[in-house]
Design an enzyme around this catalytic site. Structure first.
Site, PDB file in Angstrom:
ATOM      1  N   TYR A 173      -4.510 -18.918 -13.643  1.00  0.00           N
ATOM      2  CA  TYR A 173      -4.379 -20.329 -13.254  1.00  0.00           C
ATOM      3  C   TYR A 173      -4.103 -20.547 -11.757  1.00  0.00           C
ATOM      4  O   TYR A 173      -4.695 -21.450 -11.145  1.00  0.00           O
ATOM      5  CB  TYR A 173      -3.337 -21.039 -14.138  1.00  0.00           C
ATOM      6  CG  TYR A 173      -3.953 -21.379 -15.473  1.00  0.00           C
ATOM      7  CD1 TYR A 173      -4.573 -22.606 -15.679  1.00  0.00           C
ATOM      8  CD2 TYR A 173      -3.995 -20.446 -16.507  1.00  0.00           C
ATOM      9  CE1 TYR A 173      -5.184 -22.911 -16.883  1.00  0.00           C
ATOM     10  CE2 TYR A 173      -4.603 -20.731 -17.716  1.00  0.00           C
ATOM     11  CZ  TYR A 173      -5.198 -21.961 -17.896  1.00  0.00           C
ATOM     12  OH  TYR A 173      -5.817 -22.257 -19.077  1.00  0.00           O
ATOM     13  N   GLU A 230      -1.892 -22.318 -24.660  1.00  0.00           N
ATOM     14  CA  GLU A 230      -2.584 -21.042 -24.885  1.00  0.00           C
ATOM     15  C   GLU A 230      -1.593 -19.931 -25.251  1.00  0.00           C
ATOM     16  O   GLU A 230      -1.918 -19.051 -26.048  1.00  0.00           O
ATOM     17  CB  GLU A 230      -3.435 -20.691 -23.654  1.00  0.00           C
ATOM     18  CG  GLU A 230      -4.650 -21.616 -23.572  1.00  0.00           C
ATOM     19  CD  GLU A 230      -5.363 -21.634 -22.224  1.00  0.00           C
ATOM     20  OE1 GLU A 230      -5.146 -20.719 -21.413  1.00  0.00           O
ATOM     21  OE2 GLU A 230      -6.132 -22.589 -21.983  1.00  0.00           O
TER      22      GLU A 230
END
Ligand code: HEM
Length: 146
Positions: free
Chosen positions: A95, A137
Site C-alpha cells: 500500500y 484484507e
C-alpha cells in the site's frame, strides 16, 4: 483523522483530479512499474492490459473521496476488491508503494510544489483509505488462515 480543512481540500479537488484521471493513471503506473518491476507480474496475472482496467485503482480512490464524511459507504466495494486483492496476494506492505506513486502522479498532474497542502491532505486521505483496505484484507487472510 483529517481536519475539516483537509476534508474540504479533498472534496474540492476531486472534480479536477477526475478531469485529469487518465493522466494520473498513466503517470502512476508508468513510474510505479519502472521503480517496482516485480509488481508487473502481479498485475499481468489478471490477463488485463496495464493501463486499461487498472484505471480502477485511481478511480476508486477518487470515488472514495466523495464518501469522505461517510466512509462506511465504501465498505461493500472494498470487500469485493479485497477478495480480488487477496487472490493476487496483495499485502499491507504494497500500500505505501501505491500511495507514493499515486501521490507523485497527483503532484505532477496538478503541478504542485511538494509542500502544497493539497498534497498533504491527499497523503493523509490515501492513508485512511489504504487502512480500510488493509483491515478488511487482514480479516480475509485470517479467515483463510494464511
Ligand atoms: C484490482 C482498487 C491497492 C493491486 C483493483 C481494482 C480496484 C482496486 C477497484 C479492480 C477490482 C475488480 O476488477 O474487481 C485499489 C485501491 C487501492 C488498491 C483503491 C488502494 C487504496 C492495491 C495495491 C496493490 C493492488 C497496494 C498491489 C500493489 C491490484 C491488482 C489488481 C487490483 C494486481 C487486479 C488488476 C486487474 O484486474 O487488472 N484494485 N487497489 N491494489 N489491485 Fe488494487
Amino acid at each position: 483523522m483529517l481536519t475539516e480543512q483537509e476534508k474540504d481540500i479533498i472534496k474540492s479537488t476531486v472534480p479536477v483530479l477526475e478531469e485529469y484521471g487518465t493522466g494520473i493513471t498513466k503517470t502512476f503506473y508508468k513510474n510505479m512499474f519502472e521503480a517496482h518491476p516485480e509488481l508487473l507480474n502481479m498485475f499481468n496475472q489478471t490477463n488485463q492490459k496495464v493501463g486499461d482496467q487498472p484505471e480502477a485503482l485511481a478511480k476508486t480512490v477518487l470515488a472514495a473521496a466523495r464518501h469522505i464524511d461517510n466512509l462506511e459507504a465504501i465498505l461493500p466495494a472494498v470487500i469485493g476488491i479485497g477478495h480480488k486483492h487477496r487472490a493476487l496476494n496483495v499485502k499491507p506492505e504494497h500500500y505505501p508503494i501505491v500511495g507514493k506513486y499515486l501521490l507523485a502522479a497527483i503532484q505532477h498532474v496538478l503541478g504542485l510544489e511538494s509542500s502544497d497542502k493539497i498534497l498533504s491532505a491527499w497523503e493523509k486521505y490515501y492513508g485512511v483509505i489504504a487502512q480500510v483496505f488493509i483491515d478488511v484484507e487482514k480479516d480475509m487472510y485470517k479467515e483463510a488462515d494464511w
